[in-house]
Design a protein around this motif. Structure first.
Motif, PDB file in Angstrom:
ATOM      1  N   HIS A 190       0.834  -1.191   0.000  1.00 57.63           N
ATOM      2  CA  HIS A 190       0.000   0.000   0.000  1.00 57.63           C
ATOM      3  C   HIS A 190       0.871   1.243   0.000  1.00 57.63           C
ATOM      4  O   HIS A 190       2.043   1.192   0.316  1.00 57.63           O
ATOM      5  N   LEU A 191       0.262   2.315  -0.382  1.00 57.69           N
ATOM      6  CA  LEU A 191       0.869   3.632  -0.406  1.00 57.69           C
ATOM      7  C   LEU A 191       0.075   4.465   0.581  1.00 57.69           C
ATOM      8  O   LEU A 191      -1.150   4.398   0.590  1.00 57.69           O
ATOM      9  N   CYS A 192       0.746   5.228   1.433  1.00 61.38           N
ATOM     10  CA  CYS A 192       0.045   6.081   2.390  1.00 61.38           C
ATOM     11  C   CYS A 192       0.299   7.537   2.026  1.00 61.38           C
ATOM     12  O   CYS A 192       1.451   7.956   1.897  1.00 61.38           O
ATOM     13  N   TYR A 226      -8.755   3.402   4.128  1.00 63.45           N
ATOM     14  CA  TYR A 226      -8.099   2.646   3.063  1.00 63.45           C
ATOM     15  C   TYR A 226      -9.067   2.477   1.906  1.00 63.45           C
ATOM     16  O   TYR A 226     -10.267   2.298   2.104  1.00 63.45           O
ATOM     17  N   CYS A 227      -8.515   2.531   0.686  1.00 63.22           N
ATOM     18  CA  CYS A 227      -9.330   2.318  -0.504  1.00 63.22           C
ATOM     19  C   CYS A 227      -8.453   1.643  -1.557  1.00 63.22           C
ATOM     20  O   CYS A 227      -7.243   1.502  -1.364  1.00 63.22           O
ATOM     21  N   PHE A 228      -9.067   1.223  -2.643  1.00 65.33           N
ATOM     22  CA  PHE A 228      -8.340   0.612  -3.743  1.00 65.33           C
ATOM     23  C   PHE A 228      -8.422   1.502  -4.968  1.00 65.33           C
ATOM     24  O   PHE A 228      -9.453   2.122  -5.233  1.00 65.33           O
ATOM     25  N   ILE A 240      -4.522   2.017  -1.150  1.00 71.17           N
ATOM     26  CA  ILE A 240      -4.009   3.337  -0.782  1.00 71.17           C
ATOM     27  C   ILE A 240      -4.589   3.694   0.576  1.00 71.17           C
ATOM     28  O   ILE A 240      -5.787   3.550   0.803  1.00 71.17           O
ATOM     29  N   GLU A 241      -3.729   4.135   1.487  1.00 74.74           N
ATOM     30  CA  GLU A 241      -4.167   4.643   2.779  1.00 74.74           C
ATOM     31  C   GLU A 241      -4.085   6.158   2.735  1.00 74.74           C
ATOM     32  O   GLU A 241      -3.099   6.719   2.262  1.00 74.74           O
ATOM     33  N   PHE A 242      -5.115   6.825   3.229  1.00 79.46           N
ATOM     34  CA  PHE A 242      -5.087   8.271   3.420  1.00 79.46           C
ATOM     35  C   PHE A 242      -5.131   8.511   4.916  1.00 79.46           C
ATOM     36  O   PHE A 242      -5.896   7.863   5.634  1.00 79.46           O
TER      37      PHE A 242
END
Length: 157
Positions: free
Chosen positions: A89-91, A138-140, A147-149
């Motif tokens: 994942h990317l944050c 978290y979303c895709f 992707i985490e925001f």
């Protein structure tokens, strides 16, 4: 004596494999405001050996985040794990809880529009708050990559 040294490297970009570059470009543009800076269609032997079936690579940027969208020709797994769309994942951090809620709402609006093909049907998570007050969801993306925001309050920075 302790000395502080500069790290030997810093993050330059994150590579994201995709089977539909145009779909990914549109989604990252509309969701994160990314804009393309360059596209490559000719590759070295090293690149072709690492990324079998690579057809295009486009760099996109927004607010200091640089992604390389790597289009692969086939959804068929031919060689092994390197043929999958991959990263854990990317944050990405936002400046306020309001911006976090707006980002979640934007994902939901774009998903509901029907303008994009998502490889995973999963909706984003709700916003959670940990013991330090850090808020995240978290979303895709359209490729099924997570992707985490997050928003970190001053006390947690």
């Amino acid at each position: 004596m302790t000395t502080t040294t500069k790290p030997p490297a810093r993050l330059h970009h994150i590579g994201v494999q995709t089977f539909d570059l145009d779909n990914s470009l549109a989604w990252y543009r509309d969701f994160l405001g990314c804009r393309p800076t360059w596209t490559a269609t000719a590759f070295s032997e090293l690149t072709r050996s690492r990324l079998p079936g690579v057809s295009r690579i486009t760099e996109i940027v927004t607010e200091g985040v640089r992604l390389h969208l790597i289009e692969r020709d086939s959804r068929e797994r031919q060689h092994g794990p390197e043929d999958r769309v991959q990263f854990q994942h990317l944050c990405l951090a936002v400046d306020s809880p309001e911006e976090l809620r707006a980002t979640l709402a934007r994902w939901q609006r774009l998903h509901a529009s029907g303008d994009y093909e998502f490889l995973r049907p999963d909706p984003p998570t709700g916003i959670v708050t940990d013991a330090e007050g850090v808020q995240s969801f978290y979303c895709f993306d359209v490729n099924g990559l997570e992707i985490e925001f997050t928003h970190l309050p001053e006390s947690a920075r």
